[in-house]
Design an enzyme around this catalytic site. Structure first.
Site, short mmCIF file in Angstrom:
data_model
loop_
_atom_site.label_atom_id
_atom_site.label_comp_id
_atom_site.label_asym_id
_atom_site.label_seq_id
_atom_site.Cartn_x
_atom_site.Cartn_y
_atom_site.Cartn_z
N ASP A 260 28.15 13.23 -22.18
CA ASP A 260 27.08 13.75 -23.04
C ASP A 260 26.01 14.52 -22.28
OD1 ASP A 260 28.14 12.65 -25.44
OD2 ASP A 260 27.40 10.68 -24.84
N ASP A 261 26.24 14.78 -21.01
CA ASP A 261 25.22 15.43 -20.19
C ASP A 261 24.94 16.86 -20.67
OD1 ASP A 261 23.63 15.44 -17.54
OD2 ASP A 261 24.81 17.28 -17.46
#
Length: 306
Positions: A260-261
């Site tokens: 999810d970065d």
């Protein structure tokens, strides 16, 4: 472990794997001028490190990518002879020198996204954060703010609560220990312009480590990175992103994946020439070929951002 050649009392010479480029690693380390935990001058890295009760200043350089040269110095230099092996281990961990990257490069060269990245940044290693408390704090500080302000917060924290040593007129800082933070009041961290929640998170993590409920050794003794992630995300203030960041940079699990970065999404958006960031489903499909090397795939794609 690759052999370490000791040249004299205050210099070590470490042989390097073929898949290492000192310049690429220096370029990564130099990405932000507000870094407070090391200095770079004339392609040499200077850093204060804690080995047991001793604080040493080290200089790391390389002339030909066959060796790293480590010099140890300082006005109050302790008995270096008994600490050389620990300094060598620290540097090997910092630069991830014991990782065989040949399987990663073999995979990456056949991957549309990673192929250009490994060509551009060949020899780059995941620069580590060997200290677990520092890694956790850096992950927490970086939550939901831009990288520039995260560095500002880190500098304020280090200069307020860390330790320093001076050599040749230059101040070298050491990151605060859990003991330095565990007994603080939330207001003391808020005074650094840190949010109340982040202040609480840092103090809570510090207390867990002081009580030895959370240690690097315990996490490394687990069978896989998923087990370590489960333990970390149970801690207040640590979600999947922070956990996987720590698994990458400190615990060295190559399959850790901060899927999810935001930075990773931005890098992929840029490389694919799209106007929208990839969805989680698209990310999962893109990463099919990265199995067991997700951390290095992420790190190389991040490199496009600096």
């Amino acid at each position: 472990m690759i052999q370490t050649w000791i040249i004299n009392d205050d210099e070590l010479k470490l042989s390097l794997p073929e898949e290492f480029n000192f310049k690429e690693n220096i370029n990564y380390l130099a990405r932000n001028s507000n870094e407070c935990l090391f200095h770079i001058k004339n392609n040499r890295v200077y850093k204060a490190i804690s080995i047991g009760a001793d604080t040493l200043i080290i200089e790391v350089s390389s002339e030909d990518d066959n060796y790293l040269i480590i010099r140890i110095f300082g006005e109050n230099k302790p008995n270096i002879a008994g600490l050389r092996a620990e300094v060598a281990c620290y540097v090997r961990d910092w630069f991830d020198l014991d990782r065989d990257l040949r399987p990663f490069y073999t995979m990456a060269k056949e991957d549309a996204l990673l192929g250009p990245a490994v060509d551009s940044f060949y020899g780059l290693r995941i620069i580590g954060i060997p200290d677990l408390f520092e890694a956790l704090c850096w992950g927490i500080l970086g939550q939901q703010i831009n990288l520039s302000f995260a560095y500002t917060l880190k500098r304020r924290l280090v200069e307020k609560f860390g330790r320093s040593v001076v050599h040749d007129g230059i101040t070298y800082w050491v990151f605060p220990s859990p003991e330095d933070i565990a007994g603080l009041q939330v207001e003391e961290l808020e005074s650094l312009r840190m949010t109340k929640k982040k202040s609480e998170y840092l103090i809570g993590v510090a207390q867990l480590m002081v009580e030895e409920k959370l240690t690097k050794e315990k996490l490394l003794n687990l069978s896989n990175h998923k087990d370590a992630e489960k333990i970390l995300v149970k801690i207040r203030g640590i979600g999947p992103w922070t956990a996987n960041y720590v698994l990458m940079r400190c615990l060295r699990y190559p399959s850790a994946f901060p899927i999810d970065d935001v930075g990773l999404h931005n890098a992929i958006e840029h490389r694919l020439g799209k106007e929208l960031k990839p969805t989680k489903e698209e990310m999962t499909k893109l990463a099919v070929n990265w199995r067991n090397w997700e951390s290095y795939a992420t790190f190389y794609l991040w490199r496009y951002l600096y």
